[in-house]
Scaffold this motif. Structure first.
Motif, PDB file in Angstrom:
ATOM      1  N   PHE A  52     -18.913  -2.536 100.485  1.00 60.27           N
ATOM      2  CA  PHE A  52     -19.085  -2.293  99.041  1.00 60.27           C
ATOM      3  C   PHE A  52     -18.610  -0.888  98.677  1.00 60.27           C
ATOM      4  O   PHE A  52     -18.361  -0.037  99.533  1.00 60.27           O
ATOM      5  CB  PHE A  52     -20.565  -2.451  98.654  1.00 60.27           C
ATOM      6  N   ARG A  53     -18.501  -0.668  97.374  1.00 56.11           N
ATOM      7  CA  ARG A  53     -18.365   0.680  96.832  1.00 56.11           C
ATOM      8  C   ARG A  53     -19.008   0.682  95.451  1.00 56.11           C
ATOM      9  O   ARG A  53     -19.236  -0.384  94.861  1.00 56.11           O
ATOM     10  CB  ARG A  53     -16.895   1.101  96.734  1.00 56.11           C
ATOM     11  N   ARG A  54     -19.295   1.847  94.944  1.00 53.80           N
ATOM     12  CA  ARG A  54     -19.777   1.926  93.563  1.00 53.80           C
ATOM     13  C   ARG A  54     -18.665   1.460  92.636  1.00 53.80           C
ATOM     14  O   ARG A  54     -17.531   1.902  92.752  1.00 53.80           O
ATOM     15  CB  ARG A  54     -20.165   3.373  93.205  1.00 53.80           C
ATOM     16  N   ALA A  55     -19.010   0.579  91.711  1.00 55.77           N
ATOM     17  CA  ALA A  55     -18.013   0.033  90.790  1.00 55.77           C
ATOM     18  C   ALA A  55     -17.491   1.131  89.879  1.00 55.77           C
ATOM     19  O   ALA A  55     -18.199   2.083  89.548  1.00 55.77           O
ATOM     20  CB  ALA A  55     -18.623  -1.082  89.951  1.00 55.77           C
ATOM     21  N   GLY A  56     -16.224   0.980  89.489  1.00 55.01           N
ATOM     22  CA  GLY A  56     -15.668   1.857  88.479  1.00 55.01           C
ATOM     23  C   GLY A  56     -15.337   3.253  88.962  1.00 55.01           C
ATOM     24  O   GLY A  56     -14.941   4.093  88.175  1.00 55.01           O
ATOM     25  N   ARG A  57     -15.523   3.513  90.220  1.00 57.04           N
ATOM     26  CA  ARG A  57     -15.097   4.816  90.742  1.00 57.04           C
ATOM     27  C   ARG A  57     -14.008   4.578  91.761  1.00 57.04           C
ATOM     28  O   ARG A  57     -13.923   3.501  92.344  1.00 57.04           O
ATOM     29  CB  ARG A  57     -16.279   5.512  91.445  1.00 57.04           C
ATOM     30  N   ASN A  58     -13.222   5.574  92.034  1.00 60.55           N
ATOM     31  CA  ASN A  58     -12.196   5.418  93.054  1.00 60.55           C
ATOM     32  C   ASN A  58     -12.759   5.708  94.437  1.00 60.55           C
ATOM     33  O   ASN A  58     -12.130   6.347  95.267  1.00 60.55           O
ATOM     34  CB  ASN A  58     -11.004   6.323  92.767  1.00 60.55           C
ATOM     35  N   ALA A  59     -13.987   5.221  94.654  1.00 62.59           N
ATOM     36  CA  ALA A  59     -14.624   5.440  95.949  1.00 62.59           C
ATOM     37  C   ALA A  59     -13.991   4.517  96.978  1.00 62.59           C
ATOM     38  O   ALA A  59     -13.401   3.498  96.636  1.00 62.59           O
ATOM     39  CB  ALA A  59     -16.118   5.149  95.835  1.00 62.59           C
ATOM     40  N   VAL A  60     -14.112   4.867  98.252  1.00 61.17           N
ATOM     41  CA  VAL A  60     -13.632   3.986  99.308  1.00 61.17           C
ATOM     42  C   VAL A  60     -14.736   2.989  99.645  1.00 61.17           C
ATOM     43  O   VAL A  60     -15.922   3.252  99.431  1.00 61.17           O
ATOM     44  CB  VAL A  60     -13.233   4.774 100.576  1.00 61.17           C
ATOM     45  N   PHE A  61     -14.321   1.854 100.157  1.00 59.20           N
ATOM     46  CA  PHE A  61     -15.296   0.871 100.591  1.00 59.20           C
ATOM     47  C   PHE A  61     -15.932   1.318 101.903  1.00 59.20           C
ATOM     48  O   PHE A  61     -15.300   1.959 102.739  1.00 59.20           O
ATOM     49  CB  PHE A  61     -14.620  -0.497 100.777  1.00 59.20           C
ATOM     50  N   GLY A  62     -17.203   0.962 102.061  1.00 63.75           N
ATOM     51  CA  GLY A  62     -17.923   1.257 103.299  1.00 63.75           C
ATOM     52  C   GLY A  62     -19.026   0.231 103.470  1.00 63.75           C
ATOM     53  O   GLY A  62     -19.356  -0.519 102.544  1.00 63.75           O
ATOM     54  N   GLY A  63     -19.607   0.183 104.652  1.00 61.18           N
ATOM     55  CA  GLY A  63     -20.627  -0.807 104.942  1.00 61.18           C
ATOM     56  C   GLY A  63     -21.937  -0.520 104.230  1.00 61.18           C
ATOM     57  O   GLY A  63     -22.286   0.634 103.959  1.00 61.18           O
ATOM     58  N   GLY A  64     -22.665  -1.598 103.925  1.00 61.44           N
ATOM     59  CA  GLY A  64     -23.976  -1.483 103.326  1.00 61.44           C
ATOM     60  C   GLY A  64     -24.893  -2.571 103.838  1.00 61.44           C
ATOM     61  O   GLY A  64     -24.445  -3.528 104.470  1.00 61.44           O
ATOM     62  N   VAL A  65     -26.196  -2.399 103.568  1.00 65.47           N
ATOM     63  CA  VAL A  65     -27.210  -3.363 103.986  1.00 65.47           C
ATOM     64  C   VAL A  65     -28.128  -3.616 102.791  1.00 65.47           C
ATOM     65  O   VAL A  65     -28.602  -2.672 102.147  1.00 65.47           O
ATOM     66  CB  VAL A  65     -28.019  -2.818 105.189  1.00 65.47           C
ATOM     67  N   ALA A  66     -28.378  -4.899 102.501  1.00 63.01           N
ATOM     68  CA  ALA A  66     -29.188  -5.241 101.325  1.00 63.01           C
ATOM     69  C   ALA A  66     -30.669  -5.038 101.593  1.00 63.01           C
ATOM     70  O   ALA A  66     -31.177  -5.386 102.665  1.00 63.01           O
ATOM     71  CB  ALA A  66     -28.937  -6.700 100.932  1.00 63.01           C
ATOM     72  N   ILE A  67     -31.363  -4.479 100.590  1.00 60.60           N
ATOM     73  CA  ILE A  67     -32.821  -4.422 100.576  1.00 60.60           C
ATOM     74  C   ILE A  67     -33.250  -4.615  99.110  1.00 60.60           C
ATOM     75  O   ILE A  67     -32.926  -3.787  98.252  1.00 60.60           O
ATOM     76  CB  ILE A  67     -33.348  -3.097 101.190  1.00 60.60           C
ATOM     77  N   GLY A  68     -33.897  -5.758  98.851  1.00 59.54           N
ATOM     78  CA  GLY A  68     -34.242  -6.077  97.467  1.00 59.54           C
ATOM     79  C   GLY A  68     -33.000  -6.084  96.603  1.00 59.54           C
ATOM     80  O   GLY A  68     -31.996  -6.702  96.951  1.00 59.54           O
ATOM     81  N   ASP A  69     -33.047  -5.370  95.476  1.00 56.36           N
ATOM     82  CA  ASP A  69     -31.866  -5.332  94.599  1.00 56.36           C
ATOM     83  C   ASP A  69     -31.020  -4.076  94.833  1.00 56.36           C
ATOM     84  O   ASP A  69     -30.208  -3.695  94.000  1.00 56.36           O
ATOM     85  CB  ASP A  69     -32.287  -5.448  93.120  1.00 56.36           C
ATOM     86  N   GLN A  70     -31.206  -3.451  95.981  1.00 55.88           N
ATOM     87  CA  GLN A  70     -30.481  -2.234  96.339  1.00 55.88           C
ATOM     88  C   GLN A  70     -29.588  -2.472  97.558  1.00 55.88           C
ATOM     89  O   GLN A  70     -29.719  -3.481  98.247  1.00 55.88           O
ATOM     90  CB  GLN A  70     -31.475  -1.107  96.685  1.00 55.88           C
TER      91      GLN A  70
END
Lengths: 436, 436
Positions: free
Chosen positions: B37-55
């Motif tokens: 994932f990455r933060r939407a709308g920014r030119n951030a690079v994608f990186g790994g994430g892990v879901a917890i609730g709605d975060q």
């Protein structure tokens, strides 16, 4: 689209690399095929190279030598010096052509010799030239499709779709290797025609398939088909390809979703990619019976009938372990030609993308087994031995219906035309090891 | 192999992320699925994430938070923070498990809240989590194979190899997209049953297929099969997969080499990969009729019969353009379960590699359409409408036999078992655009 002949095709050109001027070389200055290589035995990184005679021009070593060349050629050489050829493939035909012209001028007999840019082929190790994102195998020889169809479906050899659809299927990218590849005889499930249940064990009907490989240059965005008339601009070049096949696994597994474990254990390609520009003088008319249907409009294009094909001789040689031990040279068992293909390279790309499928630079397409109309042009043992019924006799008296452990299959390809010199594809060789 | 339950599976665990403690969340602290994932709308690079609730826990933001964790967990987090998950997938089960344990401890209600490691899912954009080297699609639902077989071959619905061979074929990696993917209705050749010649145009029988995706973790060297008993150690986790299919293209093109343009225009997967460790409490017995053949030895392993399967509910929802316009929620059209699969995930890996084929970290396997034994468990419209003969009626009175332009298909998956909480897969959605 057809590529115009230019100064790089001039049959009179000679090189300061003397081995490029011999009549039997695959790599005269009119050819200039690409590869990925490094010096053997060193921990060098792989980089792009171009064949000239028995030498390789190292693209990484070109810097100063291209000082006066077109900037497009210089940047193409920089892309080609990377650890695979994907970026160069993605650069498109103008870049490929500029680099070819610059190399042709650099290597001509009237240019200053620059031995510092050369590595002897005898001192090189080769690798699969691109990171292959997807590999697709087609089925473009109607002679192969008919002969194999007779064995699998005697009453219905050529299916109704064959003359309309360039039949293809997705293959395995992870097991594609370069010439010299060895593999253990695959094991799997097979079932005899009269048996109720399958058995598990090493394949007893191991075969090769004589194919041409097509490396995709610039791809297309998902949803945006490549037009047939424009398709050759998306082709970087052609190589030789051996689609090893386990016929007994294939017969048991292939319905209804096609070949899988019978094909995906190994596929071997030649190290050299001959560009479409180099092949421009060696095009062939598209061959189709007058009674056959005309191609649907998305598979038709202006140069199709005159020069849609390629006149490339394709040879298969077999050397058994006993022949190797006794110093007997590999024996030719087949000689076919890519001009027999029922579908052209441009048609394959147009068909592959007409539904919106995305091709990418570095993708590999296989032509399918290139059998010709005559029995001695069969592109597989399955055809040559009539499904394993008529053994092939080798020069030392050995017989083969399918491949035995220790057998090496070598394929070669070349073309010549009128005053244009013979240019070749080098060879793709692979050897069967015993099952584990 | 079966994964032992450990402290991360404790049903009593709660998180300081409050949304993870609601009964209907897909992502309680016992789940912890991965994404890219990455933060939407920014030119951030994608990186790994892990879901917890709605975060989402950003693996790139973990550094200091894992200071006291197992070094193996810290290095796994670093690998997972890269621009795709391939390196983390390649790190193997010990690394995955160490990272899961560290994240579980970090997120528990008795640990210090660390909001700085979180990104709201509502603010994220997702991507295909791995560079997929090869994509293979299987055919593991005997109910689907029988129902579809009846339509294509009424006299011979289930082919003789089905109960012996985990049938599979290679698919297209370049057109796999993540949930939210749209695609133009594919165009291609079709031929009516009573027609002599094919026509070219947009597909009129566009369908979805409800599948589970399997991401391969550490692969195998070419020539070295993965044993069934060891196979789950090579699986990073499961996701949801929609294998969009153009049935009219498929019927005309699929013989003899299998589906090609009918499938390769788009495949959509969910952003979340649920690990096998998270799924350990939700295993299911392997389902097979007593009269069916026993698996050949290479497809058998100790935990097969007790817990070879997965009890995962699989739901399909359809929302038409008119429903969307009128604010009508997507309607459930099917509810199936992965436990009906005739072959297990471990059997798929053992079969795929038994011939020496090499899998690589990041490879994706599709389970094939997961239809259950009941009509309402059909995993495709082809089955649900009996080949286009029995229309489906939607809540607003619209009818469907196949997909229309503007239709959105959404798939969801979840599981619960006894005292273990519900964990979910999130959703995979995709929308049909008009043909170009």
């Amino acid at each position: 689209m057809s590529i115009q002949l230019n100064e790089t095709h001039d049959p009179a050109l000679r090189s300061w690399v003397a081995s490029a001027n011999t009549p039997d070389t695959d790599f005269p200055i009119q050819n200039l095929p690409f590869c990925l290589f490094r010096r053997a035995g060193r921990n060098a990184v792989f980089g792009g190279g171009v064949a000239i005679g028995d030498q390789i021009v190292s693209l990484a070593a070109l810097g100063r030598a291209l000082e006066d060349a077109d900037p497009l050629a210089r940047s193409a050489a920089v892309l080609g010096a990377r650890s695979n050829l994907n970026a160069l493939m993605d650069a498109g035909p103008a870049a490929w052509s500029a680099l070819r012209l610059a190399l042709s001028r650099l290597l001509r007999s009237d240019a200053a010799p620059r031995p510092e840019i050369l590595v002897p082929q005898a001192e090189a190790e080769f690798a699969v030239p691109a990171q292959i994102g997807d590999y697709t195998d087609f089925y473009t020889s109607i002679h192969h499709a008919t002969a194999v169809g007779k064995l699998f479906r005697p009453d219905n050899p050529l299916l109704p779709n064959y003359k309309w659809v360039p039949i293809g299927y997705h293959g395995r990218a992870s097991t594609i290797g370069v010439s010299g590849q060895t593999f253990h005889r695959p094991r799997g499930q097979t079932r005899g025609a009269t048996e109720a249940e399958p058995v598990f064990g090493p394949s007893k009907r191991l075969d090769y398939e004589l194919e041409v490989g097509i490396f995709v240059g610039g791809g297309n965005a998902r949803g945006e088909p490549i037009e047939a008339a424009d398709a050759e601009r998306h082709v970087f070049g052609l190589c030789l390809l051996n689609d090893w096949s386990a016929r007994d696994l294939q017969a048991w597994e292939y319905q209804p979703l096609g070949p899988f474990l019978s094909k995906n254990f190994a596929t071997t390609i030649s190290p050299w990619i001959v560009t479409l520009e180099a092949l421009a003088p060696y095009r062939a008319a598209w061959q189709r019976d007058a009674a056959d249907p005309q191609p649907l409009p998305y598979l038709d294009y202006p140069s199709l009938r005159d020069s849609g094909g390629f006149d490339i001789e394709l040879e298969v040689l077999l050397q058994t372990a006993a022949m190797r031990r006794d110093g007997i040279a590999p024996a030719r068992i087949s000689l076919s030609n890519f001009r027999h293909s029922y579908w052209t390279v441009a048609q394959l790309l147009a068909h592959h993308t007409v539904n919106g499928c995305a091709l990418q630079a570095g993708d590999l397409l296989g032509s399918g087994t290139q059998s010709g109309p005559q029995p001695e042009e069969a592109g597989s043992l399955l055809e040559m031995t009539a499904g394993g019924k008529q053994p092939l006799t080798l020069p030392n008296g050995e017989q083969r219906i399918f491949l035995e452990d220790g057998d090496t299959i070598e394929m070669r390809g070349w073309t010549k035309a009128g005053r244009h010199p013979r240019i070749g594809f080098g060879a793709v060789a692979g050897t069967v090891l015993p099952a584990r």
